[in-house]
Design a protein around this motif. Structure first.
Motif, PDB file in Angstrom:
ATOM      1  N   LEU A   1       0.909  -1.310  -0.066  1.00  0.00           N
ATOM      2  CA  LEU A   1      -0.068  -0.073   0.082  1.00  0.00           C
ATOM      3  C   LEU A   1       0.907   1.119   0.077  1.00  0.00           C
TER       4      LEU A   1
ATOM      5  N   ARG B   1      -4.811   5.785   2.986  1.00  0.00           N
ATOM      6  CA  ARG B   1      -5.973   5.336   2.276  1.00  0.00           C
ATOM      7  C   ARG B   1      -6.484   3.766   2.687  1.00  0.00           C
TER       8      ARG B   1
ATOM      9  N   TRP C   1      -9.408   1.462   1.409  1.00  0.00           N
ATOM     10  CA  TRP C   1      -8.960   0.142   0.708  1.00  0.00           C
ATOM     11  C   TRP C   1      -9.627  -0.958   1.498  1.00  0.00           C
TER      12      TRP C   1
END
Lengths: 188, 223
Positions: free
Chosen positions: A73, A78, A82
């Motif tokens: 990632l 985020r 996700w």
């Protein structure tokens, strides 16, 4: 020669320990997010599946997948968005396969052989309106469905929902509007 | 504003999450009992939808959720494949390919005897002077299915020569073999190996040209 061997093993050890440190740091970072995002994953799965046991299983699976690919990632901020996507996808897959199975069983079994609701909780949940609401929810497009579920989860404002979905707040509001309107039309 | 427009406006307002109608709608509603009733019904419906969604989603999180994830994470963290080195997979794949190819090779070796049951005796040795045995044909019946592949004739003894005959040429060959005793030269020619045609070696030599004698052409006018 001996010295060279010693140097190589030292380097390998160093590399191993660096890898170990990085892994433990990653694990720690993930565990910090787990406490916050675990319930969110469970509630999304619950919103789709309407069954606590299945929702827990799906949430665990989603968290585990997120953990396995956590190092890939790029933007850690985020993570929540996700995870929402992973959980929603997994829950939808589980829901679809459960529906297929249910359809098969219904075709092969007589109506009187169907399983009765097991607990009081299930009986309450399967009241007429709730049943209609759930069916109406199933009939919504995926995007609208996810927005409705996220907006219904306690503790999340629309700005946070927008952040989770990676869309502007205006889009969230518009999707919510259409979702509620369609639900009301189906339940009228 | 008529009732239809008012009701549509009420639906939109409530779907947008607001419970307060616009001034125009409110004015119509206060004078129209039908729309007022509609508003109440729709408000109840949206409130029920919201409550239903909240009750559906906000279930208490089971306490086993996070410990379960942690346990599964620990399982994943364990080094599970250390006993297989990186090249191990390649070695296993190579061994599997080798095993499969050996099995195929063995099968190929075994297959010819299994075909013997399918082969028919097309002819016998010429030395036996017996015509080739043929499966009896029904007069006027359909000819047996022909085979494209040549069939190896069964050998009666190791010394007898083998003759390869196509299935569709079997009958003609049998007739030919029956005539062979009457035509001695043909029979002898059959038993003799064909003479290999040998080419004479090519002789390479330089081109030899005699000296050229240059003569002026007769009768040409000289200037």
């Amino acid at each position: 020669m001996q010295e060279l061997v010693l140097i190589q093993s030292g380097r390998t050890l160093e590399r191993e320990s660096a890898r170990e440190i990085a892994r433990s740091r990653l694990n720690h970072e993930f565990e910090c997010r787990l406490a916050e995002c675990g319930p969110l994953a469970f509630r999304i799965a619950q919103g789709v599946l309407r069954n606590s046991a299945d929702a827990e299983d799906v949430a665990q699976e989603a968290l585990l997948r997120a953990f396995q690919k956590f190092d890939r990632l790029q933007d850690v901020t985020r993570f929540r968005a996700w995870l929402v996507r992973i959980t929603f996808r997994l829950a939808l897959d589980r829901w679809r396969s459960a529906r297929r199975r249910e359809r098969r069983e219904t075709e092969w079994s007589r109506p009187e052989q169907r399983r009765a609701p097991a607990s009081t909780e299930e009986i309450v949940a399967s009241s007429e309106f709730q049943g209609r609401l759930e069916r109406a929810l199933e009939g919504l497009p995926e995007k609208l469905r996810l927005v409705l579920i996220l907006a219904a989860i306690q503790g999340y404002a629309l700005e946070e929902v927008a952040d989770m979905l990676g869309v502007p707040i205006g889009t969230v509001k518009s999707r919510l509007f259409f979702a509620r309107k369609q639900l009301a039309e189906k339940l009228r | 504003m008529n009732c239809k427009q008012c009701q549509e406006q009420i639906r939109k307002t409530l779907a947008a999450g607001s419970e307060l109608p616009t001034a125009e709608v409110f004015a119509h509603q206060s004078s129209c009992p039908l729309c007022s009733e509609f508003y109440d019904a729709q408000l109840n419906l949206f409130q029920a939808v919201d409550a239903g969604l909240r009750s559906l989603v906000n279930h208490p999180v089971p306490p086993s959720l996070l410990p379960g994830v942690c346990a599964r994470m620990d399982e994943k963290n364990l080094p599970q494949r250390d006993w297989i080195p990186g090249w191990g997979y390649a070695a296993v794949a190579a061994a599997a390919i080798l095993a499969v190819s050996v099995v195929f090779a063995l099968r190929r070796q075994v297959s010819p005897p299994s075909l013997q049951g399918n082969t028919t005796v097309a002819s016998r040795s010429v030395a036996n002077r017996h015509p080739a045995t043929q499966p009896p044909r029904k007069p006027g019946g359909v000819a047996p299915t022909t085979r494209v592949k040549p069939v190896v004739a069964a050998v009666s003894s190791a010394a007898a020569p083998e003759v390869i005959v196509l299935a569709e040429e079997r009958q003609a060959f049998a007739e030919f073999v029956a005539e062979v005793p009457e035509r001695r030269e043909v029979a002898l020619a059959l038993t003799q190996p064909a003479q290999a045609a040998t080419d004479a070696p090519v002789e390479i030599a330089f081109l030899q040209i005699k000296e050229v004698e240059v003569k002026p052409l007769e009768g040409t006018p000289r200037e």
